[in-house]
Design a protein around this motif. Structure first.
Motif, PDB file in Angstrom:
ATOM      1  N   UNK A  31       0.546  -1.791  -0.030  1.00 28.60           N
ATOM      2  CA  UNK A  31       0.183  -0.068  -0.232  1.00 28.60           C
ATOM      3  C   UNK A  31       0.562   0.979  -0.227  1.00 28.60           C
ATOM      4  N   UNK A  32       0.777   1.864  -0.824  1.00 28.89           N
ATOM      5  CA  UNK A  32       1.322   3.519  -1.126  1.00 28.89           C
ATOM      6  C   UNK A  32       1.330   3.893   0.249  1.00 28.89           C
ATOM      7  N   UNK A  33       1.728   5.040   0.744  1.00 31.89           N
ATOM      8  CA  UNK A  33       1.684   6.057   1.835  1.00 31.89           C
ATOM      9  C   UNK A  33       0.139   6.920   2.127  1.00 31.89           C
ATOM     10  N   UNK A  34      -0.335   7.282   3.116  1.00 33.11           N
ATOM     11  CA  UNK A  34      -1.461   7.764   3.346  1.00 33.11           C
ATOM     12  C   UNK A  34      -1.277   9.446   2.980  1.00 33.11           C
ATOM     13  N   UNK A  35      -2.877   9.802   1.899  1.00 35.63           N
ATOM     14  CA  UNK A  35      -2.562  10.627   1.598  1.00 35.63           C
ATOM     15  C   UNK A  35      -2.066  12.153   2.648  1.00 35.63           C
ATOM     16  N   UNK A  36      -2.369  11.804   4.086  1.00 33.70           N
ATOM     17  CA  UNK A  36      -1.894  12.601   4.951  1.00 33.70           C
ATOM     18  C   UNK A  36      -0.496  12.785   5.088  1.00 33.70           C
ATOM     19  N   UNK A  45       9.375  18.215   2.343  1.00 37.21           N
ATOM     20  CA  UNK A  45      10.004  18.431   1.648  1.00 37.21           C
ATOM     21  C   UNK A  45      10.992  16.904   1.555  1.00 37.21           C
ATOM     22  N   UNK A  46       9.944  16.115   1.862  1.00 36.34           N
ATOM     23  CA  UNK A  46      11.318  15.174   1.972  1.00 36.34           C
ATOM     24  C   UNK A  46       9.420  14.409   1.100  1.00 36.34           C
ATOM     25  N   UNK A  47      10.697  12.837   0.613  1.00 32.23           N
ATOM     26  CA  UNK A  47       9.470  12.486  -0.119  1.00 32.23           C
ATOM     27  C   UNK A  47       9.603  11.047   0.228  1.00 32.23           C
ATOM     28  N   UNK A  48       7.769  10.221  -0.016  1.00 26.49           N
ATOM     29  CA  UNK A  48       7.624   9.077   0.769  1.00 26.49           C
ATOM     30  C   UNK A  48       6.136   8.811  -0.652  1.00 26.49           C
ATOM     31  N   UNK A  49       6.561   9.732  -2.021  1.00 23.10           N
ATOM     32  CA  UNK A  49       6.200   8.927  -2.857  1.00 23.10           C
ATOM     33  C   UNK A  49       6.248   7.825  -3.816  1.00 23.10           C
ATOM     34  N   UNK A  50       7.453   7.178  -3.532  1.00 20.69           N
ATOM     35  CA  UNK A  50       7.709   5.360  -3.485  1.00 20.69           C
ATOM     36  C   UNK A  50       7.417   5.082  -2.672  1.00 20.69           C
ATOM     37  N   UNK A  51       6.814   5.169  -1.485  1.00 17.97           N
ATOM     38  CA  UNK A  51       7.011   3.508  -0.319  1.00 17.97           C
ATOM     39  C   UNK A  51       5.407   3.757  -0.435  1.00 17.97           C
ATOM     40  N   UNK A  53       3.919   0.082   1.950  1.00 20.27           N
ATOM     41  CA  UNK A  53       4.492  -0.519   3.268  1.00 20.27           C
ATOM     42  C   UNK A  53       4.475  -2.049   2.451  1.00 20.27           C
ATOM     43  N   UNK A  54       5.313  -2.608   3.873  1.00 22.21           N
ATOM     44  CA  UNK A  54       6.319  -3.875   3.868  1.00 22.21           C
ATOM     45  C   UNK A  54       5.403  -4.351   5.271  1.00 22.21           C
ATOM     46  N   UNK A  55       5.016  -5.890   5.773  1.00 23.07           N
ATOM     47  CA  UNK A  55       5.224  -6.034   6.684  1.00 23.07           C
ATOM     48  C   UNK A  55       6.231  -6.824   7.597  1.00 23.07           C
ATOM     49  N   UNK A  56       6.319  -5.918   8.713  1.00 19.77           N
ATOM     50  CA  UNK A  56       8.059  -6.904   9.159  1.00 19.77           C
ATOM     51  C   UNK A  56       8.106  -8.026   9.314  1.00 19.77           C
ATOM     52  N   UNK A  57       8.855  -8.618   9.505  1.00 22.60           N
ATOM     53  CA  UNK A  57       9.571  -9.385   9.169  1.00 22.60           C
ATOM     54  C   UNK A  57      10.742 -10.263  10.139  1.00 22.60           C
ATOM     55  N   UNK A  58      10.487 -11.715  10.231  1.00 20.20           N
ATOM     56  CA  UNK A  58      11.795 -12.127  10.723  1.00 20.20           C
ATOM     57  C   UNK A  58      12.883 -11.560  10.689  1.00 20.20           C
ATOM     58  N   UNK A  59      12.764 -12.458   9.332  1.00 21.48           N
ATOM     59  CA  UNK A  59      14.345 -12.390   8.753  1.00 21.48           C
ATOM     60  C   UNK A  59      14.812  -9.909   8.979  1.00 21.48           C
ATOM     61  N   UNK A  60      13.845  -9.261   8.069  1.00 19.09           N
ATOM     62  CA  UNK A  60      13.793  -7.931   8.477  1.00 19.09           C
ATOM     63  C   UNK A  60      14.780  -7.664  10.119  1.00 19.09           C
ATOM     64  N   UNK A  61      14.279  -8.080  10.719  1.00 17.98           N
ATOM     65  CA  UNK A  61      14.363  -8.366  12.165  1.00 17.98           C
ATOM     66  C   UNK A  61      15.934  -8.248  12.438  1.00 17.98           C
ATOM     67  N   UNK A  62      16.249  -9.812  11.867  1.00 16.93           N
ATOM     68  CA  UNK A  62      17.140 -10.674  11.918  1.00 16.93           C
ATOM     69  C   UNK A  62      18.503 -10.204  11.242  1.00 16.93           C
ATOM     70  N   UNK A  63      18.015  -8.757  10.346  1.00 18.79           N
ATOM     71  CA  UNK A  63      19.427  -8.649   9.787  1.00 18.79           C
ATOM     72  C   UNK A  63      20.222  -7.290  10.736  1.00 18.79           C
ATOM     73  N   UNK A  64      18.370  -6.553  11.370  1.00 17.18           N
ATOM     74  CA  UNK A  64      18.981  -5.148  12.137  1.00 17.18           C
ATOM     75  C   UNK A  64      19.696  -5.144  12.764  1.00 17.18           C
ATOM     76  N   UNK A  65      20.430  -3.713  13.509  1.00 17.35           N
ATOM     77  CA  UNK A  65      21.384  -3.618  14.288  1.00 17.35           C
ATOM     78  C   UNK A  65      20.617  -3.392  15.333  1.00 17.35           C
ATOM     79  N   UNK A  66      19.738  -2.114  14.412  1.00 17.78           N
ATOM     80  CA  UNK A  66      18.503  -1.752  15.968  1.00 17.78           C
ATOM     81  C   UNK A  66      16.622  -1.331  15.054  1.00 17.78           C
ATOM     82  N   UNK A 108      -5.378   7.918   9.665  1.00 17.28           N
ATOM     83  CA  UNK A 108      -7.117   8.059  10.014  1.00 17.28           C
ATOM     84  C   UNK A 108      -7.382   9.272  10.678  1.00 17.28           C
ATOM     85  N   UNK A 109      -6.155  10.342  11.161  1.00 16.98           N
ATOM     86  CA  UNK A 109      -6.735  11.266  11.237  1.00 16.98           C
ATOM     87  C   UNK A 109      -6.741  12.327  10.247  1.00 16.98           C
TER      88      UNK A 109
END
Length: 141
Positions: A31-36, A45-51, A53-66, A108-109
Motif C-alpha cells: 500500500x502507498x503512504x496515506x494521503x495525509x 520536502x520529504x519524499x514518501x511518494x515511492x513508499x 508498506x510491508x509487513x515486518x518479518x523475522x528476516x528483517x529483524x534478524x538483519x537489523x542492528x537496531x 485516519x486522522x
C-alpha cells in the motif's frame, strides 16, 4: 514518514553506513503512504511518494542492528519475531530510557494529527541519531 525523516537525517549527518527500512506490524502489503502522510511529508520536502508498506518479518529483524518502533504493541511483535534487546520504543531509545510513551499513529486522522506526528517523529529521530552518533564516536576516531 519516519523512514523519510531517518533517511534525511542519515544523509544530513553524513552517516551512509546507516540503512533505514520501515515495516509495519499490521500494514497492507504494497500500500502507498496515506494521503495525509504524503501531504505533510511534502510540506517538509520529504519524499514518501515511492513508499510501499510491508509487513515486518523475522528476516528483517534478524538483519537489523537496531529496531525502533512507535508503540508497545509494535515492540511486542518485533521481539516475538526475534529482535530481542535490539528492539526499542523510539521515545525510550531517544531519551536513553527516560520515556516509555508511544508515538501517536496518525492513520485516519486529519492533517493536523499528521503534522503533529511528523514533528514528534522528527524530534525523536533526531535524538535517536544523537545517541547513535555518540555511541559510534569512539569507532570513528
Amino acid at each position: 514518514m519516519a523512514e523519510a525523516i531517518a533517511r534525511g537525517m542519515a544523509e544530513e549527518r553524513q552517516m551512509p553506513e546507516i540503512q533505514v527500512l520501515s515495516a509495519g506490524t499490521s500494514a497492507w502489503d504494497s500500500a502507498p503512504a496515506s494521503d495525509g502522510a504524503m501531504l505533510v511529508a511534502l510540506e517538509h520536502a520529504a519524499d514518501v511518494m515511492s513508499h510501499r508498506a510491508r509487513l515486518l518479518t523475522a528476516d528483517m529483524v534478524h538483519a537489523a542492528d537496531l529496531v525502533l518502533v512507535m508503540g508497545p504493541h509494535h515492540l511486542e511483535r518485533a521481539r516475538a519475531l526475534g529482535a530481542g534487546s535490539k528492539a526499542h520504543l523510539l521515545t525510550d531509545y531517544a531519551s536513553r530510557g527516560a520515556s516509555v510513551r508511544a508515538v501517536n499513529d496518525p492513520f485516519g486522522g486529519d492533517l493536523e494529527v499528521y503534522r503533529d506526528t511528523y514533528e514528534e517523529l522528527e524530534r525523536e529521530i533526531r535524538r535517536a541519531f544523537d545517541r547513535i552518533a555518540a555511541e559510534r564516536a569512539p569507532e570513528r576516531s
